[in-house]
Design a protein around this motif. Structure first.
Motif, PDB file in Angstrom:
ATOM      1  N   GLU A 521      -7.535  -0.789   5.888  1.00 35.96           N
ATOM      2  CA  GLU A 521      -7.320  -2.235   5.924  1.00 35.96           C
ATOM      3  C   GLU A 521      -8.638  -2.974   6.103  1.00 35.96           C
ATOM      4  O   GLU A 521      -8.861  -4.037   5.501  1.00 35.96           O
ATOM      5  N   LEU A 522      -9.525  -2.403   6.921  1.00 35.10           N
ATOM      6  CA  LEU A 522     -10.824  -3.043   7.128  1.00 35.10           C
ATOM      7  C   LEU A 522     -11.682  -2.950   5.863  1.00 35.10           C
ATOM      8  O   LEU A 522     -12.393  -3.893   5.516  1.00 35.10           O
ATOM      9  N   VAL A 523     -11.617  -1.803   5.169  1.00 31.09           N
ATOM     10  CA  VAL A 523     -12.353  -1.668   3.907  1.00 31.09           C
ATOM     11  C   VAL A 523     -11.869  -2.707   2.909  1.00 31.09           C
ATOM     12  O   VAL A 523     -12.666  -3.398   2.252  1.00 31.09           O
ATOM     13  N   ILE A 524     -10.548  -2.835   2.794  1.00 32.73           N
ATOM     14  CA  ILE A 524      -9.973  -3.804   1.862  1.00 32.73           C
ATOM     15  C   ILE A 524     -10.349  -5.225   2.268  1.00 32.73           C
ATOM     16  O   ILE A 524     -10.671  -6.068   1.418  1.00 32.73           O
ATOM     17  N   ILE A 570      -9.145   9.099  -1.581  1.00 32.17           N
ATOM     18  CA  ILE A 570      -8.987   8.175  -2.707  1.00 32.17           C
ATOM     19  C   ILE A 570      -9.829   8.629  -3.896  1.00 32.17           C
ATOM     20  O   ILE A 570      -9.399   8.539  -5.045  1.00 32.17           O
ATOM     21  N   PHE A 571     -11.033   9.120  -3.586  1.00 27.52           N
ATOM     22  CA  PHE A 571     -11.960   9.530  -4.630  1.00 27.52           C
ATOM     23  C   PHE A 571     -11.913  11.050  -4.795  1.00 27.52           C
ATOM     24  O   PHE A 571     -11.781  11.791  -3.809  1.00 27.52           O
ATOM     25  N   SER A 572     -12.056  11.501  -6.038  1.00 34.79           N
ATOM     26  CA  SER A 572     -12.144  12.925  -6.298  1.00 34.79           C
ATOM     27  C   SER A 572     -13.505  13.447  -5.842  1.00 34.79           C
ATOM     28  O   SER A 572     -14.381  12.673  -5.437  1.00 34.79           O
ATOM     29  N   SER A 602     -11.698   6.220 -11.564  1.00 32.29           N
ATOM     30  CA  SER A 602     -10.298   5.927 -11.235  1.00 32.29           C
ATOM     31  C   SER A 602     -10.122   5.627  -9.754  1.00 32.29           C
ATOM     32  O   SER A 602      -9.275   4.813  -9.371  1.00 32.29           O
ATOM     33  N   GLY A 603     -10.914   6.287  -8.911  1.00 35.72           N
ATOM     34  CA  GLY A 603     -10.809   6.006  -7.482  1.00 35.72           C
ATOM     35  C   GLY A 603     -11.191   4.575  -7.149  1.00 35.72           C
ATOM     36  O   GLY A 603     -10.556   3.934  -6.298  1.00 35.72           O
ATOM     37  N   LEU A 607      -8.918   1.456  -5.505  1.00 37.52           N
ATOM     38  CA  LEU A 607      -9.347   0.623  -4.387  1.00 37.52           C
ATOM     39  C   LEU A 607      -9.248  -0.854  -4.738  1.00 37.52           C
ATOM     40  O   LEU A 607      -8.797  -1.674  -3.920  1.00 37.52           O
ATOM     41  N   LEU A 608      -9.624  -1.237  -5.964  1.00 42.22           N
ATOM     42  CA  LEU A 608      -9.543  -2.646  -6.369  1.00 42.22           C
ATOM     43  C   LEU A 608      -8.096  -3.105  -6.465  1.00 42.22           C
ATOM     44  O   LEU A 608      -7.787  -4.272  -6.170  1.00 42.22           O
ATOM     45  N   MET A 609      -7.194  -2.230  -6.873  1.00 42.72           N
ATOM     46  CA  MET A 609      -5.776  -2.600  -6.917  1.00 42.72           C
ATOM     47  C   MET A 609      -5.250  -2.881  -5.520  1.00 42.72           C
ATOM     48  O   MET A 609      -4.453  -3.808  -5.313  1.00 42.72           O
ATOM     49  N   LEU A 610      -5.713  -2.096  -4.537  1.00 40.02           N
ATOM     50  CA  LEU A 610      -5.300  -2.360  -3.158  1.00 40.02           C
ATOM     51  C   LEU A 610      -5.859  -3.679  -2.675  1.00 40.02           C
ATOM     52  O   LEU A 610      -5.181  -4.425  -1.941  1.00 40.02           O
ATOM     53  N   VAL A 611      -7.080  -4.001  -3.075  1.00 37.28           N
ATOM     54  CA  VAL A 611      -7.680  -5.276  -2.675  1.00 37.28           C
ATOM     55  C   VAL A 611      -6.924  -6.436  -3.293  1.00 37.28           C
ATOM     56  O   VAL A 611      -6.645  -7.444  -2.637  1.00 37.28           O
ATOM     57  N   GLU A 612      -6.591  -6.313  -4.569  1.00 38.84           N
ATOM     58  CA  GLU A 612      -5.893  -7.403  -5.255  1.00 38.84           C
ATOM     59  C   GLU A 612      -4.514  -7.641  -4.668  1.00 38.84           C
ATOM     60  O   GLU A 612      -4.044  -8.790  -4.593  1.00 38.84           O
ATOM     61  N   SER A 613      -3.841  -6.573  -4.255  1.00 42.30           N
ATOM     62  CA  SER A 613      -2.491  -6.728  -3.707  1.00 42.30           C
ATOM     63  C   SER A 613      -2.483  -7.188  -2.259  1.00 42.30           C
ATOM     64  O   SER A 613      -1.425  -7.516  -1.724  1.00 42.30           O
ATOM     65  N   SER A 614      -3.644  -7.192  -1.631  1.00 44.92           N
ATOM     66  CA  SER A 614      -3.698  -7.627  -0.235  1.00 44.92           C
ATOM     67  C   SER A 614      -3.842  -9.138  -0.164  1.00 44.92           C
ATOM     68  O   SER A 614      -4.055  -9.824  -1.155  1.00 44.92           O
ATOM     69  N   ALA A 615      -3.748  -9.650   1.050  1.00 44.00           N
ATOM     70  CA  ALA A 615      -3.841 -11.099   1.261  1.00 44.00           C
ATOM     71  C   ALA A 615      -5.270 -11.552   1.455  1.00 44.00           C
ATOM     72  O   ALA A 615      -5.513 -12.728   1.685  1.00 44.00           O
ATOM     73  N   SER A 616      -6.243 -10.635   1.368  1.00 43.64           N
ATOM     74  CA  SER A 616      -7.614 -11.001   1.706  1.00 43.64           C
ATOM     75  C   SER A 616      -8.266 -11.895   0.670  1.00 43.64           C
ATOM     76  O   SER A 616      -9.217 -12.595   0.965  1.00 43.64           O
TER      77      SER A 616
END
Length: 682
Positions: A521-524, A570-572, A602-603, A607-616
């Motif tokens: 959550e902090l990374v995002i 998340i990353f290979s 892809s990793g 991560l960017l998809m998680l950022v976009e879906s968050s409220a940040s």
């Protein structure tokens, strides 16, 4: 390479490649002897020497096994002397016939250098295969240099021209005692000491045609198991003068494995001090750095510390508890190696800070010459970690010698401010700890020699000093001796122009429960705060403006962030290596495409998809509805004075401000967040 071999059968010329094995070379030498005489040779008597007769240094054919011809010090055209005796074998010991397919004889175990599985032949020195030992690059560099101390022409004493040379301006050896005393260098560097040992050998042993015998022999204080003589049962049932360790006389170590510790940036130490200031408990961290040459000392070596890693620990006011062994070390060393070649775990640093009773704003000055610099417990800990981090070297018959693991301590000095102390345990200290013959005491300035238990052998320990009359006195350590005999001081400092490998320290430090935690959550939140002002699509890095890419690249250049992301799955594996290179791309121009490769992985897309879906990075809520809407709902319209302040302006009861990006509580008076580095005003 052409080598001449002279034997009782005559002189033969053998052409051999430097990459050829010692076994093949031995077969070539035996093939140069007529078959009728070769069949009568006693294999136990085969010797190879650089001088005829017994005047030179000879080695058995055992020493050729497992080695390359190029590693034996031979040069094109050298003359070697092969000696042997004919007749039936005179010994029942296992032989080493180079033409036979028998396996190699067992060699000493590096972990137990005095343990032999079979007794060596009388008068010979068994040499293990050192060709596979990978030495640090800094040692390889100093091996290729002459190491001499260059001096300029003396304007007063030199009577020759600019291109001449005399005793007053000729280069000095790196161990020159007058130069060492003039520059106030307490200890020779490791490579200078090694060069001194090699120079003290007779010319015949130092010639190119001689098989070079490693000059460093690790000290062992344990009983040899089994005894090389084989004349009695194993200890404790039997012991003799051959298998029992000799008495130890403690002396000042003339060299040190590391000459200097350089912290790439002051923020590395400041991060450790911040935890002590907030909790009042001590902390420990492991130094992540690399080796480099140190020009201030002849053939010197320094450790450049680029980051810290704090293991799981329990801090206390006057100490701490840390897990041993450190289970995460292999993983941390692997990630560090991806970030930069040669980067790894180089030592440890811990705090020993106590506020002064007289002035709470100052620190207690408790480590000094009149008390102690390193306590007995410190020294046993340093020696134990050094034993687990040996230095690989071809200068030792075991392939390892001592260690470059360094210990640093943050404590108060005479002015009451923070000071860094750095040291290393001596080779004698490592041997004593490995043999289990010493232990810590209540008095931090002395070390106790253990009493032997059942089935144990503790050798006698002595130490010498000058008494009040200036006479050198030798005293037995019964039962204690001063701790200063067991360590050497190491200097430390900071670069004049810092150029750290990691540019950011905004991500929280690991294993600090209750102070701050690492989380996705902090990374995002941090990445979303950077991308909030981005005009392009969040998940399409090609639409990002150059400034946004630069900010993201700088944010990624954080050791704690890289290590955290590599451990989240998340990353290979290949993407983790790219991530590590992207974090240090500014220091490696050849990896300039690492950031773009990371953005295309892809990793990173996940991560960017998680950022976009968050409220940040969502758009701010619409403005307050007009007063007419409130009137329609029967609610009084709020005045500006009655509105709540924005989250960035909210303050904790103590005057501290909450960061709107990562929700971390910052001290009052700050304009930017201590953790994520973003403005507190949104």
């Amino acid at each position: 390479m052409l080598l001449r071999v002279r034997s009782p059968a005559g002189t033969a010329r053998i052409t051999v490649e430097p990459t050829a094995s010692g076994e093949d070379f031995a077969i070539m030498m035996l093939d140069s002897i007529p078959k009728s005489e070769r069949d009568e040779i006693d294999p136990n008597t085969l010797r190879l020497s650089n001088q005829p007769g017994t005047s030179g240094e000879s080695v058995p054919f055992d020493a050729l096994q497992g080695r390359k011809v190029g590693d034996m010090g031979f040069s094109h055209g050298d003359l070697l002397f092969l000696s042997y005796k004919t007749g039936p074998p005179a010994s029942s010991h296992p032989t080493t016939d180079a033409s036979s397919p028998h396996p190699h004889p067992a060699q000493p175990d590096p972990a137990h250098p005095h343990t032999h599985l079979e007794p060596p032949l009388h008068g010979t020195i068994p040499l293990p295969d050192l060709g596979n030992v990978e030495e640090p690059e800094v040692d390889v560099y100093w091996k290729s240099q002459d190491g001499k101390i260059r001096r300029k022409r003396d304007q007063v004493m030199c009577r020759h021209g600019e291109k001449g040379m005399c005793d007053y301006c000729m280069p000095l050896e790196p161990w020159d005692s007058a130069y060492i005393a003039e520059k106030q260098i307490k200890h020779l560097s490791y490579n200078a000491y090694l060069r001194k040992l090699l120079s003290s050998r007779p010319p015949s042993a130092a010639s190119s045609s001689a098989v070079v015998i490693p000059p460093l022999t690790p000290l062992s204080l344990s009983v040899m198991q089994p005894c090389p003589t084989g004349s009695h049962p194993p200890f404790p049932a039997g012991i003799c003068s051959t298998c029992q360790p000799s008495a130890l006389t403690l002396s000042s170590q003339p060299f040190r494995m590391v000459d200097h510790v350089e912290f790439a940036d002051p923020s590395i130490i400041e991060g450790l001090l911040t935890a002590w200031r907030r909790t009042g408990t001590q902390r420990i961290g492991f130094l992540v750095g690399r080796y480099d040459k140190y020009e201030e000392v002849p053939m010197g070596v320094k450790i450049v510390v680029e980051a810290l890693w704090e293991p799981k620990q329990e801090g206390e006011v006057d100490g701490l508890t840390v897990e041993t062994p450190w289970e995460e070390e292999p993983r941390i060393a692997e990630i560090a190696g991806w970030c930069d070649k040669g980067l790894g775990v180089m030592g440890m640093i811990y705090t020993d800070l106590t506020p002064s009773d007289e002035d709470i704003t100052k620190l207690l000055y408790k480590r000094h010459a009149q008390s102690y610099t390193a306590s007995s417990l410190d020294m046993l800990l340093s020696a134990a970690y050094q034993i687990s981090h040996p230095l690989p070297t071809k200068a030792s018959p075991t392939g390892q010698f001592s260690s470059r693991f360094v210990t640093c301590c943050l404590t108060g000095n005479a002015e009451g401010v923070v000071e860094v102390l750095a040291w290393q345990a001596t080779e004698q200290a490592e041997a004593m700890v490995k043999a289990g013959i010493v232990e810590a005491t209540v008095d931090p300035g002395v070390v106790r020699v253990r009493k032997p238990g059942e089935g144990e052998y503790i050798p006698e320990v002595f130490y010498s000093f000058k008494n009040e009359y200036g006479i050198q006195v030798k005293m037995p350590a019964k039962p204690t001796f001063p701790v200063e005999y067991l360590f050497v001081n190491v200097t430390h400092g900071f670069p004049v122009k810092p150029s750290p490998l990691f540019l950011s320290n905004s991500f929280p430090i690991e294993n600090r429960p209750g102070l701050h935690d690492q989380s996705m959550e902090l990374v995002i939140g941090q990445l979303g705060g950077i991308l909030r002002g981005c005009d392009g699509e969040v998940t399409d890095t090609s639409t990002w403006p150059p400034r946004t890419k630069q900010e993201v690249a700088k944010w990624l250049s954080d050791w704690h962030l890289v290590a955290f992301l590599c451990m989240q799955g998340i990353f290979s594996l290949e993407e983790q290596k790219i991530l590590a290179r992207a974090a240090t791309v500014h220091a490696h121009p050849k990896d300039s495409l690492a950031v773009e490769q990371l953005f295309a992985s892809s990793g990173w897309s996940t991560l960017l998809m998680l950022v976009e879906s968050s409220a940040s990075i969502r758009s701010p809520p619409p403005a307050n509805p007009p007063s007419a809407a409130f009137d329609a709902m029967g609610i009084d319209s709020p005045t500006p004075a009655s509105r709540q302040p924005a989250p960035s302006a909210q303050a904790a009861p103590s005057g501290e401000r909450v960061c709107p990006h990562c929700t971390f509580v910052n001290e009052g008076g700050r304009s930017d967040c201590e953790i994520c580095g973003l403005p507190l005003d949104g």
